[in-house]
Design an enzyme around this catalytic site. Structure first.
Site, PDB file in Angstrom:
ATOM      1  N   LEU A 137     -33.615 -23.454 -26.523  1.00  0.00           N
ATOM      2  CA  LEU A 137     -32.830 -23.480 -25.288  1.00  0.00           C
ATOM      3  C   LEU A 137     -33.321 -24.657 -24.454  1.00  0.00           C
ATOM      4  O   LEU A 137     -34.529 -24.881 -24.326  1.00  0.00           O
ATOM      5  CB  LEU A 137     -33.030 -22.193 -24.481  1.00  0.00           C
ATOM      6  CG  LEU A 137     -32.011 -21.067 -24.620  1.00  0.00           C
ATOM      7  CD1 LEU A 137     -32.357 -19.956 -23.641  1.00  0.00           C
ATOM      8  CD2 LEU A 137     -30.582 -21.527 -24.396  1.00  0.00           C
ATOM      9  N   ASP A 138     -32.400 -25.413 -23.864  1.00  0.00           N
ATOM     10  CA  ASP A 138     -32.779 -26.515 -22.978  1.00  0.00           C
ATOM     11  C   ASP A 138     -33.610 -25.987 -21.815  1.00  0.00           C
ATOM     12  O   ASP A 138     -33.430 -24.842 -21.383  1.00  0.00           O
ATOM     13  CB  ASP A 138     -31.531 -27.209 -22.416  1.00  0.00           C
ATOM     14  CG  ASP A 138     -30.755 -27.962 -23.483  1.00  0.00           C
ATOM     15  OD1 ASP A 138     -31.346 -28.290 -24.523  1.00  0.00           O
ATOM     16  OD2 ASP A 138     -29.555 -28.222 -23.259  1.00  0.00           O
ATOM     17  N   PRO A 139     -34.501 -26.810 -21.256  1.00  0.00           N
ATOM     18  CA  PRO A 139     -35.299 -26.366 -20.097  1.00  0.00           C
ATOM     19  C   PRO A 139     -34.451 -25.863 -18.930  1.00  0.00           C
ATOM     20  O   PRO A 139     -34.828 -24.893 -18.260  1.00  0.00           O
ATOM     21  CB  PRO A 139     -36.079 -27.629 -19.703  1.00  0.00           C
ATOM     22  CG  PRO A 139     -36.194 -28.402 -20.971  1.00  0.00           C
ATOM     23  CD  PRO A 139     -34.911 -28.152 -21.714  1.00  0.00           C
TER      24      PRO A 139
END
Length: 301
Positions: free
Chosen positions: A47-49
């Site tokens: 998951l992206d930050p």
């Protein structure tokens, strides 16, 4: 004197984490592994930050089930900010193009069928895909021109949840490899405007959903057996696959890597992918051919 080395535990199971905003998936895995003192850990899908939501973290033997969970269907809820495109296709990047066009809900819903089914999608240049051995995001950050070829992805459904002049909230159900940032960018372009993802939440990955998710705060507040009780069993990663139930003798043979003949009127004859259990625990993943269960990966649960 240095502090004594922390003893790692051979603990196995799934932490269905609701990843917080502004934390990388690697940081989340490291934090969870430390909290459980786990000897081994991994995650089933980055998951992206800037994204929140379901990050399945596998401990111990559950790491062997990561491929099955990663291949599962994903559900994302995301917001598109209309009127500006960014380098990263999300709110983190610099604005590179703008538009005064604001699409109506009717216009948006009219183009959604173009983006469902088996479609070709061009990944964001700020992605972890490799070009000649280098990560695309590393090349993009270095100022190099990045060209990524469109790739086939499966998008099962897209629904408009809320619509406004500046932001629209949508939900997408999709397969592995789909980039929501690309979907937002392409939807905007199809509507004659520009847009980027301003909010992203993953609501489901394979069998894991928001309903059973835990937060880091919950994990930190619990201790010992209470924290361990928040783990989902290894078998939870296989709830979308057919289960083959073995007896004690069959389980022993499979644990040694041997195929076993399945008996009984309901025994399957052919099955491409399934998992075998004994007394509720995972024994192996594999397939069935000519009435025999053929183990591919054996679990020590």
């Amino acid at each position: 004197m240095s502090a004594p080395k922390r003893v790692k535990r051979p603990i196995s199971g799934w932490v269905v984490l609701n990843k917080p905003y502004d934390m990388t998936s690697t940081q989340a895995v490291g934090k969870v592994r430390w909290l459980f003192a786990a000897a081994k850990a991994g995650h089933a899908g980055t998951l992206d930050p800037l994204a929140t939501g379901i990050l399945p973290i596998a401990l111990g033997e559950a790491t062997k089930a990561v491929p099955q969970v990663q291949d599962g269907t994903k559900v994302y809820r995301f917001a598109i900010k209309w009127g500006s495109a960014t380098t990263t296709d999300d709110a983190e990047g610099a604005v590179i193009a703008t538009s005064d066009v604001r699409p109506s809900r009717e216009a948006l819903e009219a183009v959604l069928p173009q983006f469902t089914g088996a479609v070709m999608q061009r990944p964001p240049i700020f992605s972890a895909l490799k070009i000649a051995g280098e990560r695309a995001y590393d090349l993009a950050r270095a100022g190099e021109a990045v060209e990524l070829e469109p790739r086939p992805v499966d998008i099962d459904a897209i629904a408009v949840l809320e619509h406004g002049a500046e932001h629209t909230m949508l939900e997408v159900t999709c397969g592995k490899g789909t980039y929501v940032r690309s979907l937002a960018r392409d939807l905007a372009e199809a509507l004659g405007t520009r847009g980027h993802v301003s909010l992203l939440h993953r609501a489901a990955v394979g069998p894991f959903t928001d309903a059973e998710a835990v937060t880091l705060e919950q994990l930190e507040a619990a201790e010992g057996a209470q924290r361990d009780a928040l783990l989902a069993p290894v078998a939870a990663g296989f709830s979308e696959l057919p289960e083959i139930r073995l007896d004690a003798l069959q389980a022993s043979a499979v644990r040694h890597g041997n195929p076993v003949l399945l008996t009984g009127a309901a025994a399957p004859v052919q099955m491409d992918e399934c998992w075998a259990s004994f007394a509720g625990g995972v024994v192996a993943t594999g397939s069935v051919a000519y009435g025999q269960f053929q183990p591919r990966r054996v679990f020590n649960t």
